[in-house]
Design a protein around this motif. Structure first.
Motif, PDB file in Angstrom:
ATOM      1  N   UNK A   1       2.135 -43.248  22.090  1.00  0.00           N
ATOM      2  CA  UNK A   1       1.627 -45.155  21.376  1.00  0.00           C
ATOM      3  C   UNK A   1       0.339 -44.246  20.529  1.00  0.00           C
ATOM      4  N   UNK A   2       0.711 -45.742  20.179  1.00  0.00           N
ATOM      5  CA  UNK A   2      -0.634 -44.726  18.491  1.00  0.00           C
ATOM      6  C   UNK A   2      -2.642 -45.306  18.988  1.00  0.00           C
ATOM      7  N   UNK A   3      -3.359 -44.709  18.368  1.00  0.00           N
ATOM      8  CA  UNK A   3      -4.510 -45.368  18.864  1.00  0.00           C
ATOM      9  C   UNK A   3      -4.619 -47.019  18.771  1.00  0.00           C
ATOM     10  N   UNK A   4      -4.256 -47.028  18.072  1.00  0.00           N
ATOM     11  CA  UNK A   4      -4.443 -48.692  18.123  1.00  0.00           C
ATOM     12  C   UNK A   4      -3.301 -48.936  18.738  1.00  0.00           C
ATOM     13  N   UNK A   5      -2.497 -49.058  19.102  1.00  0.00           N
ATOM     14  CA  UNK A   5      -1.029 -49.335  20.337  1.00  0.00           C
ATOM     15  C   UNK A   5      -2.348 -49.425  20.855  1.00  0.00           C
ATOM     16  N   UNK A   6      -3.160 -48.276  21.811  1.00  0.00           N
ATOM     17  CA  UNK A   6      -3.424 -48.026  22.908  1.00  0.00           C
ATOM     18  C   UNK A   6      -4.637 -48.884  23.102  1.00  0.00           C
ATOM     19  N   UNK A   7      -5.393 -49.312  22.409  1.00  0.00           N
ATOM     20  CA  UNK A   7      -7.015 -50.021  22.503  1.00  0.00           C
ATOM     21  C   UNK A   7      -6.252 -51.630  22.383  1.00  0.00           C
ATOM     22  N   UNK A   8      -5.393 -52.347  21.574  1.00  0.00           N
ATOM     23  CA  UNK A   8      -4.847 -53.223  22.408  1.00  0.00           C
ATOM     24  C   UNK A   8      -4.222 -53.490  23.762  1.00  0.00           C
ATOM     25  N   UNK A   9      -3.408 -52.768  23.552  1.00  0.00           N
ATOM     26  CA  UNK A   9      -3.046 -52.715  25.472  1.00  0.00           C
ATOM     27  C   UNK A   9      -3.950 -52.999  26.305  1.00  0.00           C
ATOM     28  N   UNK A  10      -4.707 -52.062  25.715  1.00  0.00           N
ATOM     29  CA  UNK A  10      -5.857 -51.765  27.345  1.00  0.00           C
ATOM     30  C   UNK A  10      -6.639 -53.088  26.848  1.00  0.00           C
ATOM     31  N   UNK A  11      -6.871 -53.920  25.611  1.00  0.00           N
ATOM     32  CA  UNK A  11      -7.575 -55.035  25.669  1.00  0.00           C
ATOM     33  C   UNK A  11      -7.066 -55.793  26.436  1.00  0.00           C
ATOM     34  N   UNK A  12      -6.072 -56.111  25.749  1.00  0.00           N
ATOM     35  CA  UNK A  12      -5.454 -57.376  26.761  1.00  0.00           C
ATOM     36  C   UNK A  12      -5.081 -57.602  28.501  1.00  0.00           C
ATOM     37  N   UNK A  13      -5.288 -56.653  28.793  1.00  0.00           N
ATOM     38  CA  UNK A  13      -5.324 -55.800  29.629  1.00  0.00           C
ATOM     39  C   UNK A  13      -6.641 -56.553  30.244  1.00  0.00           C
ATOM     40  N   UNK A  14      -7.945 -56.441  30.025  1.00  0.00           N
ATOM     41  CA  UNK A  14      -9.370 -56.140  30.194  1.00  0.00           C
ATOM     42  C   UNK A  14      -9.135 -58.042  29.267  1.00  0.00           C
ATOM     43  N   UNK A  15      -8.734 -58.212  28.875  1.00  0.00           N
ATOM     44  CA  UNK A  15      -8.545 -59.849  28.712  1.00  0.00           C
ATOM     45  C   UNK A  15      -8.610 -60.811  29.423  1.00  0.00           C
ATOM     46  N   UNK A  16      -7.486 -60.300  29.936  1.00  0.00           N
ATOM     47  CA  UNK A  16      -6.826 -61.099  31.228  1.00  0.00           C
ATOM     48  C   UNK A  16      -7.285 -60.838  32.722  1.00  0.00           C
ATOM     49  N   UNK A  17      -7.933 -59.666  32.981  1.00  0.00           N
ATOM     50  CA  UNK A  17      -9.152 -60.272  33.892  1.00  0.00           C
ATOM     51  C   UNK A  17      -9.943 -61.301  33.730  1.00  0.00           C
ATOM     52  N   UNK A  18     -10.432 -60.748  32.532  1.00  0.00           N
ATOM     53  CA  UNK A  18     -12.113 -61.481  32.439  1.00  0.00           C
ATOM     54  C   UNK A  18     -11.438 -62.708  32.743  1.00  0.00           C
ATOM     55  N   UNK A  19      -9.886 -63.494  32.373  1.00  0.00           N
ATOM     56  CA  UNK A  19      -9.240 -64.576  32.928  1.00  0.00           C
ATOM     57  C   UNK A  19      -8.949 -65.285  33.729  1.00  0.00           C
ATOM     58  N   UNK A  20      -9.193 -64.450  34.650  1.00  0.00           N
ATOM     59  CA  UNK A  20      -8.927 -64.277  36.239  1.00  0.00           C
ATOM     60  C   UNK A  20      -8.019 -64.020  36.501  1.00  0.00           C
ATOM     61  N   UNK A  21      -7.490 -63.445  35.679  1.00  0.00           N
ATOM     62  CA  UNK A  21      -5.339 -63.124  35.778  1.00  0.00           C
ATOM     63  C   UNK A  21      -5.131 -62.601  36.759  1.00  0.00           C
ATOM     64  N   UNK A  22      -3.845 -62.176  37.285  1.00  0.00           N
ATOM     65  CA  UNK A  22      -3.813 -61.404  38.287  1.00  0.00           C
ATOM     66  C   UNK A  22      -3.088 -60.436  38.014  1.00  0.00           C
ATOM     67  N   UNK A  23      -3.599 -58.511  37.885  1.00  0.00           N
ATOM     68  CA  UNK A  23      -2.744 -58.109  37.159  1.00  0.00           C
ATOM     69  C   UNK A  23      -1.874 -57.441  38.278  1.00  0.00           C
TER      70      UNK A  23
END
Length: 86
Positions: free
Chosen positions: A64-86
Motif C-alpha cells: 500500500x502507498x502511504x496515502x492508501x495506508x492513511x486512508x484505511x486507518x482514517x476510515x477505521x478510526x472514523x467508524x470507531x468514533x461513530x460507534x460502529x462495531x469493528x
C-alpha cells in the motif's frame, strides 16, 4: 565446501511481506488489508483494524502507498468514533 557461508533463510521466501504489512488487493477492487500469512497458493489479508480475512492471489497484491495506508486507518478510526462495531 559450497554453501558453507550461506545464511539460512529464516524470513521465508523473497518477496513475502512481513506480518501486518498493509497491502492492496487489486483483484478485489484495491481493497487494503494487513498481510496475515500464506494459505496454500494464496495470501491471507485482513481488513485494517480487524474483521474477516480474505484470500488474495499474490500476483494481484502490492504494498500500500502511504496515502492508501492513511486512508484505511482514517476510515477505521472514523467508524470507531461513530460507534460502529469493528
Amino acid at each position: 565446501m559450497d554453501g558453507e557461508n550461506v545464511c539460512p533463510n529464516v524470513q521465508g521466501p523473497p518477496g513475502l511481506p512481513a506480518l501486518g504489512t498493509l497491502m492492496v488487493d487489486t483483484g478485489h477492487g484495491d481493497r487494503v488489508g494487513e498481510f496475515r500469512g500464506v494459505a496454500g497458493p494464496y495470501w491471507s489479508l485482513r481488513p485494517v483494524g480487524g474483521g474477516a480475512e480474505w484470500e488474495a492471489e499474490p500476483q494481484r497484491v502490492r504494498p500500500a502507498l502511504l496515502m492508501e495506508q492513511l486512508r484505511a486507518r482514517t476510515a477505521r478510526l472514523n467508524a470507531r468514533s461513530r460507534g460502529e462495531v469493528l
